[in-house]
Design a protein around this motif. Structure first.
Motif, mmCIF file in Angstrom:
data_model
loop_
_atom_site.group_PDB
_atom_site.id
_atom_site.type_symbol
_atom_site.label_atom_id
_atom_site.label_comp_id
_atom_site.label_asym_id
_atom_site.label_seq_id
_atom_site.Cartn_x
_atom_site.Cartn_y
_atom_site.Cartn_z
ATOM 1 N N GLY A 99 4.032 -13.097 -4.803
ATOM 2 C CA GLY A 99 4.680 -12.299 -3.778
ATOM 3 C C GLY A 99 3.992 -12.446 -2.444
ATOM 4 O O GLY A 99 3.009 -13.170 -2.298
ATOM 5 N N PRO A 101 2.851 -9.597 -0.238
ATOM 6 C CA PRO A 101 2.582 -8.244 0.262
ATOM 7 C C PRO A 101 2.150 -8.281 1.720
ATOM 8 O O PRO A 101 1.417 -9.179 2.132
ATOM 9 C CB PRO A 101 1.435 -7.769 -0.641
ATOM 10 C CG PRO A 101 1.531 -8.608 -1.866
ATOM 11 C CD PRO A 101 2.025 -9.934 -1.402
ATOM 12 N N TYR A 106 -1.436 -3.540 -0.547
ATOM 13 C CA TYR A 106 -0.291 -3.548 -1.456
ATOM 14 C C TYR A 106 -0.459 -4.531 -2.610
ATOM 15 O O TYR A 106 0.460 -4.704 -3.399
ATOM 16 C CB TYR A 106 0.982 -3.895 -0.692
ATOM 17 C CG TYR A 106 1.316 -2.942 0.421
ATOM 18 C CD1 TYR A 106 1.422 -3.371 1.741
ATOM 19 C CD2 TYR A 106 1.519 -1.591 0.156
ATOM 20 C CE1 TYR A 106 1.708 -2.493 2.765
ATOM 21 C CE2 TYR A 106 1.809 -0.702 1.168
ATOM 22 C CZ TYR A 106 1.905 -1.160 2.469
ATOM 23 O OH TYR A 106 2.191 -0.279 3.473
ATOM 24 N N TYR A 107 -1.605 -5.153 -2.733
ATOM 25 C CA TYR A 107 -1.779 -6.177 -3.767
ATOM 26 C C TYR A 107 -1.576 -5.629 -5.174
ATOM 27 O O TYR A 107 -1.195 -6.343 -6.072
ATOM 28 C CB TYR A 107 -3.165 -6.808 -3.668
ATOM 29 C CG TYR A 107 -3.269 -7.934 -2.686
ATOM 30 C CD1 TYR A 107 -4.393 -8.748 -2.640
ATOM 31 C CD2 TYR A 107 -2.263 -8.189 -1.767
ATOM 32 C CE1 TYR A 107 -4.512 -9.781 -1.734
ATOM 33 C CE2 TYR A 107 -2.360 -9.220 -0.856
ATOM 34 C CZ TYR A 107 -3.494 -10.020 -0.843
ATOM 35 O OH TYR A 107 -3.604 -11.042 0.066
ATOM 36 N N ASP A 111 6.039 -3.715 -6.994
ATOM 37 C CA ASP A 111 7.276 -3.873 -6.232
ATOM 38 C C ASP A 111 7.131 -4.875 -5.088
ATOM 39 O O ASP A 111 8.133 -5.290 -4.497
ATOM 40 C CB ASP A 111 7.734 -2.528 -5.674
ATOM 41 C CG ASP A 111 8.203 -1.587 -6.760
ATOM 42 O OD1 ASP A 111 8.327 -0.377 -6.493
ATOM 43 O OD2 ASP A 111 8.442 -2.058 -7.891
ATOM 44 N N HIS A 112 5.913 -5.262 -4.755
ATOM 45 C CA HIS A 112 5.687 -6.209 -3.674
ATOM 46 C C HIS A 112 5.638 -7.650 -4.167
ATOM 47 O O HIS A 112 5.315 -8.554 -3.391
ATOM 48 C CB HIS A 112 4.399 -5.858 -2.934
ATOM 49 C CG HIS A 112 4.561 -4.671 -2.020
ATOM 50 N ND1 HIS A 112 4.721 -4.793 -0.649
ATOM 51 C CD2 HIS A 112 4.603 -3.347 -2.294
ATOM 52 C CE1 HIS A 112 4.850 -3.587 -0.119
ATOM 53 N NE2 HIS A 112 4.791 -2.692 -1.090
ATOM 54 N N TYR A 113 5.954 -7.852 -5.437
ATOM 55 C CA TYR A 113 5.962 -9.200 -6.003
ATOM 56 C C TYR A 113 7.392 -9.579 -6.361
ATOM 57 O O TYR A 113 8.135 -8.801 -6.962
ATOM 58 C CB TYR A 113 5.036 -9.266 -7.223
ATOM 59 C CG TYR A 113 3.595 -9.131 -6.817
ATOM 60 C CD1 TYR A 113 3.001 -7.878 -6.711
ATOM 61 C CD2 TYR A 113 2.845 -10.246 -6.478
ATOM 62 C CE1 TYR A 113 1.684 -7.743 -6.281
ATOM 63 C CE2 TYR A 113 1.524 -10.120 -6.066
ATOM 64 C CZ TYR A 113 0.959 -8.862 -5.964
ATOM 65 O OH TYR A 113 -0.343 -8.739 -5.544
ATOM 66 N N ASP A 114 7.768 -10.800 -5.972
ATOM 67 C CA ASP A 114 9.156 -11.222 -6.084
ATOM 68 C C ASP A 114 9.442 -12.045 -7.335
ATOM 69 O O ASP A 114 10.583 -12.083 -7.802
ATOM 70 C CB ASP A 114 9.528 -12.074 -4.861
ATOM 71 C CG ASP A 114 9.318 -11.327 -3.561
ATOM 72 O OD1 ASP A 114 8.625 -11.859 -2.672
ATOM 73 O OD2 ASP A 114 9.837 -10.200 -3.439
#
Length: 126
Positions: A99, A101, A106-107, A111-114
């Motif tokens: 992702g 971030p 936010y690591y 939810d910050h990984y696609d």
């Protein structure tokens, strides 16, 4: 688009070690932060470790600090998780994620990984 495939899981005794690998497809691997999450039966998927696109920043959940090490080889499009001093509570399916971030803060937020792999099972016996 990034496709991820984990490997290296298995059964190990408490105190043992395993090394997980996550191979990524695509030419933009080095643009993504990479992370490992894990999910035990009946539990939420939780953060384990993350690494910035350059490898210069790493971040760990408290329970694995000093035991696990995340690293990456951008030339091989691969991220690794070296797991030492394994405990029965480390038993879970381990997932690799990619992702972007906006900040290192936010690591640890899934939810910050696609992109996500299918997971690899790690079982630690007591």
């Amino acid at each position: 688009q990034v496709q991820l495939e984990e490997s290296g899981g298995g059964l190990v005794q408490a105190g043992g070690s395993l090394r997980l690998s996550c191979a990524a497809s695509g030419r933009t691997f080095n643009k993504y932060a990479m992370a490992w999450f894990r999910q035990a039966p009946g539990k939420e998927r939780g953060f384990v470790a993350a690494i910035s696109w350059s490898g210069g920043i790493t971040y760990y959940t408290d329970s694995v600090k000093g035991r696990f090490t995340i690293s990456r080889d951008n030339a091989k499009n691969t991220v690794y998780l070296q797991m030492n001093s394994l405990r029965p509570e480390d038993t879970a399916v381990y997932y690799c994620a990619a992702g972007r971030p906006a900040s290192y803060i936010y690591y640890g937020v899934k939810d910050h990984y696609d992109y996500w792999g299918q997971g690899t099972q790690v079982t630690v016996s007591s």
